[in-house]
Design a protein around this motif. Structure first.
Motif, PDB file in Angstrom:
ATOM      1  N   LEU A   1      -4.974   0.791   5.393  1.00 28.08           N
ATOM      2  CA  LEU A   1      -5.434  -0.318   4.569  1.00 28.08           C
ATOM      3  C   LEU A   1      -5.995  -1.381   5.507  1.00 28.08           C
ATOM      4  O   LEU A   1      -5.290  -1.851   6.402  1.00 28.08           O
TER       5      LEU A   1
ATOM      6  N   ALA B   1     -10.353  -5.351   0.397  1.00 27.25           N
ATOM      7  CA  ALA B   1      -9.262  -4.445   0.757  1.00 27.25           C
ATOM      8  C   ALA B   1      -9.858  -3.042   0.800  1.00 27.25           C
ATOM      9  O   ALA B   1     -10.399  -2.566  -0.201  1.00 27.25           O
TER      10      ALA B   1
ATOM     11  N   VAL C   1      -9.326   0.918   1.466  1.00 30.59           N
ATOM     12  CA  VAL C   1      -8.403   2.052   1.577  1.00 30.59           C
ATOM     13  C   VAL C   1      -9.144   3.165   2.305  1.00 30.59           C
ATOM     14  O   VAL C   1     -10.176   3.650   1.834  1.00 30.59           O
TER      15      VAL C   1
ATOM     16  N   LEU D   1      -2.045   0.378  -4.863  1.00 30.54           N
ATOM     17  CA  LEU D   1      -2.205  -0.839  -4.069  1.00 30.54           C
ATOM     18  C   LEU D   1      -1.880  -2.037  -4.953  1.00 30.54           C
ATOM     19  O   LEU D   1      -2.505  -2.221  -6.002  1.00 30.54           O
TER      20      LEU D   1
ATOM     21  N   PHE E   1       0.847  -1.192   0.000  1.00 22.24           N
ATOM     22  CA  PHE E   1       0.000   0.000   0.000  1.00 22.24           C
ATOM     23  C   PHE E   1       0.881   1.240   0.000  1.00 22.24           C
ATOM     24  O   PHE E   1       1.730   1.414   0.881  1.00 22.24           O
TER      25      PHE E   1
END
Length: 232
Positions: free
Chosen positions: A139, A187, A189, A204, A131
């Motif tokens: 993250l 995932a 962010v 990412l 990340f």
């Protein structure tokens, strides 16, 4: 707003409702404003400074910006790995915070705007996620099966690798994610900052790696010595 000091100040302090302001930009540096107003009309741009002796040349660029479409849990963008890897790039500016109470156990509440990605962890594999945000980013990882609620996502990303994980990073950081159960994961962010420090560009990278087979005491790997040495 209006062309009065009170009107201009009210607009630029409205947190994007009727106006916005950039962070302070020093000499030979640049700053950005991502402005998504609630009303379509004409807007003015002011160039100013904090001292009457501060003046000089400047460059101003105005660019149309399209907010991300994967800003909610239910609209997570699918990530497809090619030869075991994939990289996505995005920007979280102008997005609403879907779950202001989201936290990952020991993390602060993730009160910044967020985007979601969906990826698969196959049986016998783990995932390395790298990340690289340009802001104070977080993250977080949680299983798709947990559902789209703040409490479920918080419990998963705070499980210390069992069903999720998290890192905070203002520079490239890495999660090696080896969950107990294979399957589909999110995932996320996000950021712990609600202001201009909590959004921006990021990169990412997803990389599939073999799952460790010696991750318990009972499955310790045997290292035979060759000429008195062994390597793992």
């Amino acid at each position: 707003g209006s062309c009065s000091a009170a009107g201009i100040e009210g607009d630029c302090l409205s947190n994007g409702v009727t106006g916005a302001k950039s962070p302070w930009a020093g000499p030979n540096t640049k700053q950005s404003i991502y402005f998504k107003p609630t009303t379509t009309t004409h807007y003015g741009i002011g160039i100013d400074s904090t001292h009457y002796t501060t003046s000089g040349t400047y460059v101003l660029a105005v660019e149309e910006f399209f907010p991300a479409s994967n800003a909610t849990c239910s609209a997570a963008q699918a990530v497809t790995l090619v030869n075991g890897t994939a990289t996505v790039r995005g920007n979280t500016a102008t997005l609403a915070d879907e779950f202001p109470s989201l936290n990952c156990g020991s993390s602060p509440p993730l009160v910044g705007p967020q985007v979601y990605y969906r990826f698969d962890v196959p049986q016998g594999s783990a995932m390395k996620l790298t990340f690289a945000p340009t802001f104070a980013g977080y993250l977080a990882i949680a299983p798709v099966a947990a559902g789209c609620t703040a409490s479920a996502l918080s419990a998963a990303c705070g499980s210390k690798g069992v069903s999720g994980a998290w890192i905070n990073s203002a520079a490239p950081g890495t999660i090696f994610f080896n969950p107990v159960q294979p399957g589909s994961y999110l995932a996320i962010v996000d950021s712990g900052q609600p202001d201009y420090l909590g959004y921006g560009d990021f990169e990412l990278t997803f990389e599939q790696v073999p799952s460790a087979r010696n991750d318990t005491c009972a499955s310790a790997a045997h290292l035979p010595l060759v000429n008195g040495k062994a390597a793992a």
